[in-house]
Design a protein around this motif. Structure first.
Motif, PDB file in Angstrom:
ATOM      1  N   LEU A  90      45.306  39.172  51.598  1.00  0.00           N
ATOM      2  CA  LEU A  90      44.932  39.177  50.192  1.00  0.00           C
ATOM      3  C   LEU A  90      44.340  37.825  49.848  1.00  0.00           C
ATOM      4  CD1 LEU A  90      48.282  40.570  48.694  1.00  0.00           C
ATOM      5  CD2 LEU A  90      46.239  41.881  49.334  1.00  0.00           C
ATOM      6  N   GLY A  91      43.206  37.833  49.170  1.00  0.00           N
ATOM      7  CA  GLY A  91      42.602  36.561  48.788  1.00  0.00           C
ATOM      8  C   GLY A  91      42.083  36.609  47.371  1.00  0.00           C
ATOM      9  N   GLY A  92      41.874  35.434  46.804  1.00  0.00           N
ATOM     10  CA  GLY A  92      41.277  35.345  45.476  1.00  0.00           C
ATOM     11  C   GLY A  92      42.310  35.316  44.377  1.00  0.00           C
ATOM     12  N   GLY A  93      41.869  35.660  43.182  1.00  0.00           N
ATOM     13  CA  GLY A  93      42.722  35.487  42.011  1.00  0.00           C
ATOM     14  C   GLY A  93      43.521  36.718  41.661  1.00  0.00           C
ATOM     15  N   PHE A  94      44.274  37.233  42.616  1.00  0.00           N
ATOM     16  CA  PHE A  94      45.072  38.428  42.303  1.00  0.00           C
ATOM     17  C   PHE A  94      46.247  38.040  41.406  1.00  0.00           C
ATOM     18  CE2 PHE A  94      45.994  36.949  46.598  1.00  0.00           C
ATOM     19  CZ  PHE A  94      47.345  36.654  46.527  1.00  0.00           C
ATOM     20  N   LEU A 276      39.696  35.387  55.124  1.00  0.00           N
ATOM     21  CA  LEU A 276      40.772  36.336  55.423  1.00  0.00           C
ATOM     22  C   LEU A 276      40.636  36.839  56.857  1.00  0.00           C
ATOM     23  CD1 LEU A 276      40.998  38.568  52.197  1.00  0.00           C
ATOM     24  CD2 LEU A 276      42.256  36.484  52.751  1.00  0.00           C
TER      25      LEU A 276
ATOM     26  N   MET B   6      46.473  34.556  50.382  1.00  0.00           N
ATOM     27  CA  MET B   6      45.762  33.299  50.180  1.00  0.00           C
ATOM     28  C   MET B   6      45.214  33.309  48.758  1.00  0.00           C
ATOM     29  SD  MET B   6      43.887  33.365  53.900  1.00  0.00           S
ATOM     30  CE  MET B   6      43.424  31.660  54.087  1.00  0.00           C
ATOM     31  N   ARG B   7      46.086  32.980  47.814  1.00  0.00           N
ATOM     32  CA  ARG B   7      45.719  33.102  46.417  1.00  0.00           C
ATOM     33  C   ARG B   7      44.969  31.861  45.948  1.00  0.00           C
ATOM     34  NH1 ARG B   7      50.122  34.133  41.703  1.00  0.00           N
ATOM     35  NH2 ARG B   7      48.640  34.563  40.016  1.00  0.00           N
ATOM     36  N   ASP B   8      43.972  32.049  45.111  1.00  0.00           N
ATOM     37  CA  ASP B   8      43.300  30.903  44.502  1.00  0.00           C
ATOM     38  C   ASP B   8      42.834  31.290  43.102  1.00  0.00           C
ATOM     39  OD1 ASP B   8      40.914  32.341  44.642  1.00  0.00           O
ATOM     40  OD2 ASP B   8      40.325  31.424  46.543  1.00  0.00           O
ATOM     41  N   GLY B   9      42.087  30.405  42.474  1.00  0.00           N
ATOM     42  CA  GLY B   9      41.724  30.634  41.079  1.00  0.00           C
ATOM     43  C   GLY B   9      40.445  31.426  40.884  1.00  0.00           C
ATOM     44  N   SER B  10      39.913  31.995  41.960  1.00  0.00           N
ATOM     45  CA  SER B  10      38.647  32.714  41.848  1.00  0.00           C
ATOM     46  C   SER B  10      38.811  33.978  41.004  1.00  0.00           C
ATOM     47  CB  SER B  10      38.160  33.052  43.261  1.00  0.00           C
ATOM     48  OG  SER B  10      37.717  34.370  43.325  1.00  0.00           O
ATOM     49  N   LEU B  12      37.625  36.708  41.708  1.00  0.00           N
ATOM     50  CA  LEU B  12      37.515  37.857  42.597  1.00  0.00           C
ATOM     51  C   LEU B  12      38.816  38.126  43.322  1.00  0.00           C
ATOM     52  CD1 LEU B  12      34.205  36.858  44.347  1.00  0.00           C
ATOM     53  CD2 LEU B  12      34.485  38.698  42.700  1.00  0.00           C
ATOM     54  N   VAL B  13      38.982  39.375  43.702  1.00  0.00           N
ATOM     55  CA  VAL B  13      40.092  39.727  44.578  1.00  0.00           C
ATOM     56  C   VAL B  13      39.500  40.340  45.840  1.00  0.00           C
ATOM     57  CG1 VAL B  13      42.147  41.135  44.877  1.00  0.00           C
ATOM     58  CG2 VAL B  13      41.626  40.162  42.641  1.00  0.00           C
ATOM     59  N   THR B  14      39.944  39.871  46.969  1.00  0.00           N
ATOM     60  CA  THR B  14      39.475  40.421  48.235  1.00  0.00           C
ATOM     61  C   THR B  14      40.679  40.890  49.030  1.00  0.00           C
ATOM     62  OG1 THR B  14      37.679  38.809  48.208  1.00  0.00           O
ATOM     63  CG2 THR B  14      38.107  39.896  50.288  1.00  0.00           C
ATOM     64  N   SER B  81      35.680  43.482  47.944  1.00  0.00           N
ATOM     65  CA  SER B  81      35.813  42.489  46.890  1.00  0.00           C
ATOM     66  C   SER B  81      35.542  43.168  45.568  1.00  0.00           C
ATOM     67  CB  SER B  81      34.775  41.385  47.050  1.00  0.00           C
ATOM     68  OG  SER B  81      34.890  40.769  48.285  1.00  0.00           O
ATOM     69  N   TRP B  82      36.255  42.815  44.562  1.00  0.00           N
ATOM     70  CA  TRP B  82      35.841  43.233  43.226  1.00  0.00           C
ATOM     71  C   TRP B  82      36.337  42.201  42.241  1.00  0.00           C
ATOM     72  CZ3 TRP B  82      39.678  45.998  45.850  1.00  0.00           C
ATOM     73  CH2 TRP B  82      40.933  45.993  45.279  1.00  0.00           C
ATOM     74  N   LEU B  83      35.791  42.255  41.057  1.00  0.00           N
ATOM     75  CA  LEU B  83      36.233  41.336  40.028  1.00  0.00           C
ATOM     76  C   LEU B  83      37.591  41.776  39.540  1.00  0.00           C
ATOM     77  CD1 LEU B  83      32.961  40.755  38.063  1.00  0.00           C
ATOM     78  CD2 LEU B  83      34.279  39.046  39.272  1.00  0.00           C
ATOM     79  N   ALA B  84      38.469  40.805  39.397  1.00  0.00           N
ATOM     80  CA  ALA B  84      39.791  41.133  38.886  1.00  0.00           C
ATOM     81  C   ALA B  84      39.648  41.652  37.459  1.00  0.00           C
ATOM     82  CB  ALA B  84      40.670  39.895  38.897  1.00  0.00           C
TER      83      ALA B  84
ATOM     84  N   LEU C 362      28.592  38.822  42.490  1.00  0.00           N
ATOM     85  CA  LEU C 362      29.507  38.844  43.639  1.00  0.00           C
ATOM     86  C   LEU C 362      28.852  38.242  44.875  1.00  0.00           C
ATOM     87  CD1 LEU C 362      31.056  42.435  43.342  1.00  0.00           C
ATOM     88  CD2 LEU C 362      32.250  40.268  42.992  1.00  0.00           C
TER      89      LEU C 362
END
Lengths: 382, 86, 425
Positions: A90-94, A276, B6-10, B12-14, B81-84, C362
């Motif tokens: 899982l990556g990004g701003g979840f 990832l 691997m969480r960050d402030g983007s 997007l969610v992948t 990937s998509w926008l949260a 994107l």
């Protein structure tokens, strides 16, 4: 919806028929019909792993696909898609709590799958083998290689990565093969070397993650060569490989290539998806994160280490050689008889090149007639 | 099940889902079954939605779905990937 | 994401006295810098008879050295920097790109400046490289879609240079070794600051990049050549061609309609872009019918590819059985003409606009992607602002606009249909 697709598939017959057509057409049209280079690589993989589970093409064969049913596919899914062999990155701003939700969703999968058994070691390749695929084409695509016992995590991996980069970094113009075959002689569009499986090389400028394998092979990719010079090109590739293994790298090549790779690995994790993917691969191989793993390994290497690793793992005999193109019966005879294959150019060449060509055009490639096969393209993955 | 987060402030969610199985597990005479299983998940319908309904739902948000392919040892399903939300 | 500015990054645009333009995009991705050198010359600029494919060939020659950096030295320096670098050519542009860690940026900038100003290669290197280009043609020749485009262009155009592909006609490629003198002319004409834009994206400061570019590229001398590309006369009726393919393939059908040049002012091109998605994307009715339900087609796409001059709106389908080619061709034509006959549903149009906006945003998820995306637009209008203008045009397109543009461009007069299937061995 996302988890629904993976955890609660529809198993519809019409989806199955459409996707089976796609798979068959992938083999028959995209690969056999239109991509001589990828075909040569896939056939090489199949030949290197003859008698091993890796021998089979990932998409099977046209006839095995035709024999499949939705029930068989579902059965495979139920037996293999289990929690014990599942990795989710899982990556990004979840949002907070997302990870536990994903865990809960995927917990509907069975805990354990069917026992996968031990993957055998690659079969040993002792004698040269020639596998020639006859197909109407403007050029001849060449791939050759042999299994190696080195995967990421092995002590010699960084040394061999450096070696392969110096010999032929993918799609870069710096490697020895590229310089000697394309830059100086104009034989083809490019020539590269690999120590890891590298599918889809014509579509990417850089190595991609998510193609991990438990067994790896060394291979050279010689892009399509004019038929008239294909025997010469094969000889030249082997000549360079022999020189590389015998003499190793020069101190200067070693320094340059080490500098290159130490920086280049930092560029590979460009997107979140790549990040990832590399994380999943590092987990698969049990190494530190890839860029750190490679940089740390390179830092400790000496020229002698690299040259010793080359001698330990690489060779210029005991190869599987695959060619795809036209006139393969004649090619077979020419190679078996070690017929001279003189090279001619459209411009004057330095004496050094001409002298080397004199040697290369007579280079002996030992192949027993029973190890030299010509097949029609329609028989491949049929 | 192993989760690598691997969480960050983007914005997007992948997600990448990888199964440690592949064509090396194809039973005798069933070459391509691993490939087809993955294709059915990545490019087929679910029990509640047809493939067409899935395509229509993903289209407006530009979500990218790729069938990562099948290898002897691993199958990568559906990295996307998509926008949260929001 | 703002409703209006789809290109969300701040950037600096600077024109040097010699005509060179620099666009710098400081991006939030650490350590990495991407440099895209965009020359506004491609196969469109091959205006003289017998010179097709030359822009692409010349791209190869740019790797053949200067007095200070002969090829081995250039390779050694680039290798030491760890840069990932390559180049490509298409109709309207030639692009040289490198992505590297930031501490090596200036070094790469300097060697690139050297070859753009001081390229000097011997005849022998030139003739050898011509063989590598032929090798490239050979490797591409196994793919029928390349042949379809070759024949489509040759059939659709009479006078404009879009008549040939970027790779060029084989007869011209085979004669390349004899064009050494012309290669110097080509360099002298197009490898000039007024044809060139540098795009720098990544972990940089715009003022520092400006000073570095001034240092290495400021002395480059402006040229004077103006390229007069022949204007294609209006289409005079439907055209067709058929290709017999010598090895196994599924049949293909390509339907093309003459289309307007790229514009960030007029909404015609934007409307055609939207029609491409409405009509032929995975979410379209024809995709549902031919690919998912009937399963008579396995590949389907449409493209209104951006071009400096009027080009083609192209639809391609790969058909599973030869007997179905006619029906698929009719279905494609009906879909195209249908856009003129009735307005599309407003929600579907909104979905496509949304899809395009998200896809663009994107896609800009790393420095290299930012630079490479801009390189495309910069070669059309020389500024990132054109992306914002284009996406504003998309927003404004109405169902009535789609009807009007379809009526104007999808007539029989501007149509060209190419088919390909196995045969003629």
């Amino acid at each position: 919806m996302f988890s629904g697709m993976i955890l609660d598939p529809g198993w519809r017959q019409d989806d199955f028929e459409r996707l089976r057509d796609d798979a068959v057409n992938y083999l028959e049209v995209a690969l056999r019909g239109q991509n001589d280079e990828e075909l040569a690589k896939d056939v090489l993989c199949s030949r290197v792993y003859a008698g091993h589970p890796y021998e089979r093409h990932n998409a099977g064969t046209a006839s095995s696909l035709h024999a499949l049913t939705v029930a068989r596919v579902k059965e495979f899914y139920l037996a293999q898609f289990a929690q014990e062999n599942l990795t989710i990155a899982l990556g990004g701003g979840f949002p907070a709590g997302f990870e536990s939700r994903v865990r809960r969703d995927f917990a509907v999968l069975p805990l354990k799958g069917r026992n996968q058994g031990e993957l055998p070691a690659a079969p040993e390749v002792r004698a040269n083998e020639l596998y020639l695929v006859e197909k109407a084409a403007r050029g001849v695509a060449i791939s050759l290689g042999f299994p190696i016992g080195v995967t990421r995590g092995h002590a010699d991996f960084p040394a061999l990565l450096l070696a392969a980069s110096a010999l032929g970094q993918h799609r870069m113009s710096s490697g020895r093969l590229f310089t000697r075959m394309r830059q100086l002689r104009g034989l083809n569009y490019g020539d590269y070397a690999y120590i890891e499986h590298f599918p889809g090389g014509m579509y990417t400028l850089e190595p991609l993650p998510n193609v991990a394998r438990r067994r790896q092979m060394f291979q050279l990719w010689v892009r399509p060569v004019d038929r008239e010079y294909a025997h010469f090109a094969l000889r030249l590739a082997l000549h360079e490989l022999e020189r590389f293994v015998r003499d190793g790298l020069t101190p200067e090549e070693f320094a340059r290539t080490r500098s290159f790779l130490s920086k280049y690995v930092n560029l590979l994790l460009k997107t979140k998806l790549a990040e990832l993917g590399y994380a999943v691969d590092s987990d698969f191989y049990g190494t530190a994160p890839y860029p750190e793993y490679v940089r740390a390994g390179l830092r400790e290497l000496s020229l002698e280490d690299v040259n010793a690793a080359i001698r330990r793992h690489l060779r210029w005999e005991g190869l599987k050689i695959v060619m795809v193109g036209e006139g393969m019966t004649e090619m077979r005879e020419s190679i078996l008889a070690n017929r001279e294959s003189p090279m001619t150019y459209n411009s004057p060449k330095p004496d050094e090149i001409l002298a080397e060509d004199e040697v290369v055009m007579r280079r002996v490639i030992q192949v027993a007639p029973e190890n030299a096969v010509v097949v029609g393209v329609e028989q491949v993955f049929a | 099940m192993k989760v690598i987060a691997m969480r960050d402030g983007s914005p997007l969610v992948t997600i990448q889902v990888v199964f440690g199985t592949g064509s090396a597990q194809d039973p005798a005479g069933q070459g391509g079954v691993a490939w087809m299983a993955t294709a059915m998940l990545a490019s087929g319908g679910s029990r509640t939605l047809t493939y067409k309904q899935i395509l229509d739902a993903l289209f407006p948000i530009g979500a990218r779905r790729s069938f990562g392919g099948v290898l002897p040892d691993v199958q990568r399903d559906d990295p996307r990937s998509w926008l949260a939300a929001g | 994401m703002g409703q209006h500015d789809v290109f969300a990054y701040e950037y600096e645009q600077h024109d040097f006295a010699n005509g060179l333009r620099l666009i710098t995009v400081p991006a939030p991705y650490p350590e990495v810098v991407s440099l895209y050198i965009v020359v506004q010359a491609g196969s469109r600029n091959e205006v003289e008879e017998g010179r097709s494919g030359f822009a692409h060939f010349f791209e190869h020659m740019m790797f053949r050295g200067t007095p200070e950096y002969p090829p081995e030295r250039y390779e050694a320096v680039m290798q030491e920097t760890g840069a990932s670098s390559n180049a490509y050519t298409d109709d309207d542009r030639t692009v040289y790109h490198s992505t590297m860690t930031k501490e090596d940026f200036e070094r790469v900038l300097a060697v690139e400046a050297d070859r753009f100003q001081n390229l000097a290669y011997p005849l022998e290197g030139f003739q050898t490289e011509a063989l590598a280009v032929l090798g490239e043609y050979n490797k591409d020749s196994a793919e029928p879609v390349n042949k379809l485009f070759e024949v489509l262009r040759d059939t659709a155009f009479d006078t404009h240079t879009y008549k040939h592909t970027t790779m060029g006609f084989l007869r011209d490629i085979e004669r390349m070794p004899q064009m050494y003198e012309y290669s110097r002319t080509f360099f002298d004409r197009f490898y000039r600051p007024e044809y060139t834009t540098l795009v720098v994206a990544g972990d940089v400061r715009a003022d520092e990049v400006l000073a570095q570019v001034e240092r290495h590229w400021g002395g480059w001398v402006r040229g004077s050549y103006e390229c007069m590309v022949p204007v294609e006369p209006p289409p005079g009726g439907a055209r067709e061609a058929h290709i017999e393919w010598p090895t196994y393939t599924l049949p293909y059908v390509m339907v093309a309609q003459r289309a307007p040049a790229f514009s960030d002012e007029s909404s015609e091109g934007a409307a055609l872009d939207l029609i491409g998605f409405l009509g032929f994307s995975e979410s379209s009715p024809i995709y549902e019918r031919l690919v998912i339900e009937e399963q008579s087609v396995d590949l389907l796409w449409a493209s209104n590819a951006d071009h400096v001059d009027p080009y083609l709106f192209t639809v391609m389908a790969r058909v599973k059985e030869k007997e179905r080619v006619g029906a698929v061709r009719e279905a494609v034509l009906e879909t195209l003409c249908g856009f003129a006959e009735a307005p599309v549903d407003g929600q579907l149009l909104a979905n496509v606009k949304s899809h395009l906006r998200y896809r663009f945003a994107l896609g800009l998820n790393n420095s290299e992607a930012i630079a490479s995306t801009l390189a495309h637009y910069v070669s059309l209008r020389r500024t990132p602002e054109t992306t914002n203008k284009l996406y504003r045009l998309y927003e404004a397109v109405t169902p009535a606009d789609l009807q009007a543009v379809a009526a104007k461009y999808f007539g029989e007069a501007g149509r060209c249909v190419i088919t390909l299937w196995e045969g003629g061995r």
